[in-house]
Design an enzyme around this catalytic site. Structure first.
Site, PDB file in Angstrom:
ATOM      1  CB  ILE A  39       5.558  -4.437  -2.510  1.00  0.00           C
ATOM      2  CG1 ILE A  39       5.255  -2.915  -3.525  1.00  0.00           C
ATOM      3  CG2 ILE A  39       6.799  -4.110  -1.580  1.00  0.00           C
ATOM      4  CD1 ILE A  39       6.656  -2.422  -4.107  1.00  0.00           C
ATOM      5  CG  ASP A  65      -5.156  -7.750  -5.167  1.00  0.00           C
ATOM      6  OD1 ASP A  65      -5.561  -8.708  -5.087  1.00  0.00           O
ATOM      7  OD2 ASP A  65      -5.061  -6.840  -4.304  1.00  0.00           O
ATOM      8  CG  HIS A 104      -1.883  -1.182   1.273  1.00  0.00           C
ATOM      9  ND1 HIS A 104      -1.674  -2.349   2.391  1.00  0.00           N
ATOM     10  CD2 HIS A 104      -3.023  -1.408   0.774  1.00  0.00           C
ATOM     11  CE1 HIS A 104      -2.595  -2.908   2.137  1.00  0.00           C
ATOM     12  NE2 HIS A 104      -3.487  -2.799   1.072  1.00  0.00           N
TER      13      HIS A 104
HETATM   14  O1  PAF Z   1      -7.930  -4.597  -2.833  1.00  0.00           O
HETATM   15  C1  PAF Z   1      -8.524  -4.072  -2.116  1.00  0.00           C
HETATM   16  O2  PAF Z   1      -8.037  -3.936  -0.947  1.00  0.00           O
HETATM   17  C2  PAF Z   1     -10.200  -3.969  -2.254  1.00  0.00           C
HETATM   18  O3  PAF Z   1     -10.509  -4.848  -3.106  1.00  0.00           O
HETATM   19  C3  PAF Z   1     -10.413  -2.515  -2.504  1.00  0.00           C
HETATM   20  C4  PAF Z   1      -9.921  -2.156  -4.143  1.00  0.00           C
HETATM   21  C5  PAF Z   1     -10.039  -1.469  -1.569  1.00  0.00           C
HETATM   22  C6  PAF Z   1     -12.105  -2.488  -2.868  1.00  0.00           C
HETATM   23  O4  PAF Z   1     -12.601  -2.857  -1.575  1.00  0.00           O
END
Ligand code: PAF
Length: 281
Positions: free
Chosen positions: A176, A150, A37
């Protein structure tokens, strides 16, 4: 940095930024933030004047037997990381703020969601698209940042943003990894010490696949068979899929060529993990 919990507060803050002609970068998350993140926030910080992070465990994208209740949460640690990364605003709503009692509208996508993770998680991408459509309408970002781990989610979001003419750019950022190769994921925290070791079989399979392709192998079957054989050497690993798909349509391919996504989903104990690599020649 501000942390707000209501839609109105986000709208008021963003409205002021827009008046000042500032661009807004958005990193949607379900919290329990890690370096994956942080890399999205860093990219947003580089490209946009203001950075918004949402922390919301979205009930709509979890199936009835999935880990909604046990999904890890730690808003204090999340706020600390966001502060360090220079985030301007965290949106951390309660489910009731996002979904009122008579909520009944959904954003769904055909085709792209009927492959890979969509096969075992049939309502997942409808939940993801619905919450993202709402979040995009609330935050009104110029750009939204998604991790390539993802990969199917990123492809789906790009498609629905295009289909619905939403005025924002989707930016994809690289996977990462931990120092030993495991792709960063909030779900890694579910793994016991023994499972954590076993989970390395995912990245080992990914690196093997990448090496085969780099050496010139173009047969999807040969690449995925060798990856499968390697994963099967790990007794704690239970394969959901090892597959090569077209990176745009998510349909299975026989030949690996640009753009192919080679993706895997494997359960280690009760924890479902995913990983992938993309072939862009
Ligand atoms: O990838 C995620 O953490 C979730 O699918 C998201 C994009 C925040 C949607 O809830």
């Amino acid at each position: 940095m501000q942390l707000v919990t209501t839609i109105q507060e986000v709208r008021d803050i963003v409205k002021q930024w827009k008046k000042e002609d500032l661009t807004v970068g958005f990193v949607p998350t379900m919290g329990y933030l890690h370096e994956g993140h942080a890399s999205l926030m860093k990219e947003a910080r580089k490209r946009d004047d203001k950075v918004v992070v949402s922390v919301f465990v979205n009930p709509m994208q979890f199936g009835p037997s999935e880990d909604l209740d046990s999904y890890p949460r730690d808003i204090n640690a999340d706020s600390k990381l966001c502060e360090e990364m220079g985030v301007d605003l965290i949106f951390h709503p309660e489910p009731s703020e996002m979904y009122h009692d008579d909520f009944c509208s959904f954003t769904d996508i055909n085709g792209l969601s009927n492959h890979l993770c969509g096969l075992s998680r049939p309502i997942h991408f409808r939940g993801v698209c619905t919450v993202l459509n709402k979040l995009f309408n609330i935050v009104m970002p110029d750009r939204a940042y998604f991790g390539q781990k993802d990969a199917q989610q990123a492809a789906i979001v790009k498609q629905f943003v295009k289909d619905l003419n939403l005025p924002l750019e989707i930016v994809r950022c690289p996977i990462i990894r931990e120092a030993d190769g495991l792709a960063k994921s909030s779900r890694n925290t579910y793994l016991s010490a023994e499972e954590r070791k076993a989970a390395l079989i995912l990245s080992k399979a990914i690196f093997l696949g990448q090496e085969l392709v780099e050496k010139g192998e173009t047969s999807a079957k040969k690449v995925t068979d060798q990856m499968t054989d390697l994963i099967k050497t790990e007794p704690l690993a239970d394969i959901e899929y090892v597959t090569a798909v077209n990176g745009l349509t998510m349909e299975e391919v026989d030949e690996i060529k640009d753009p192919t996504l080679v993706a895997i989903a494997v359960r280690i104990g009760k924890t479902r993990l995913i990983d992938n690599f993309v072939v862009e020649k």
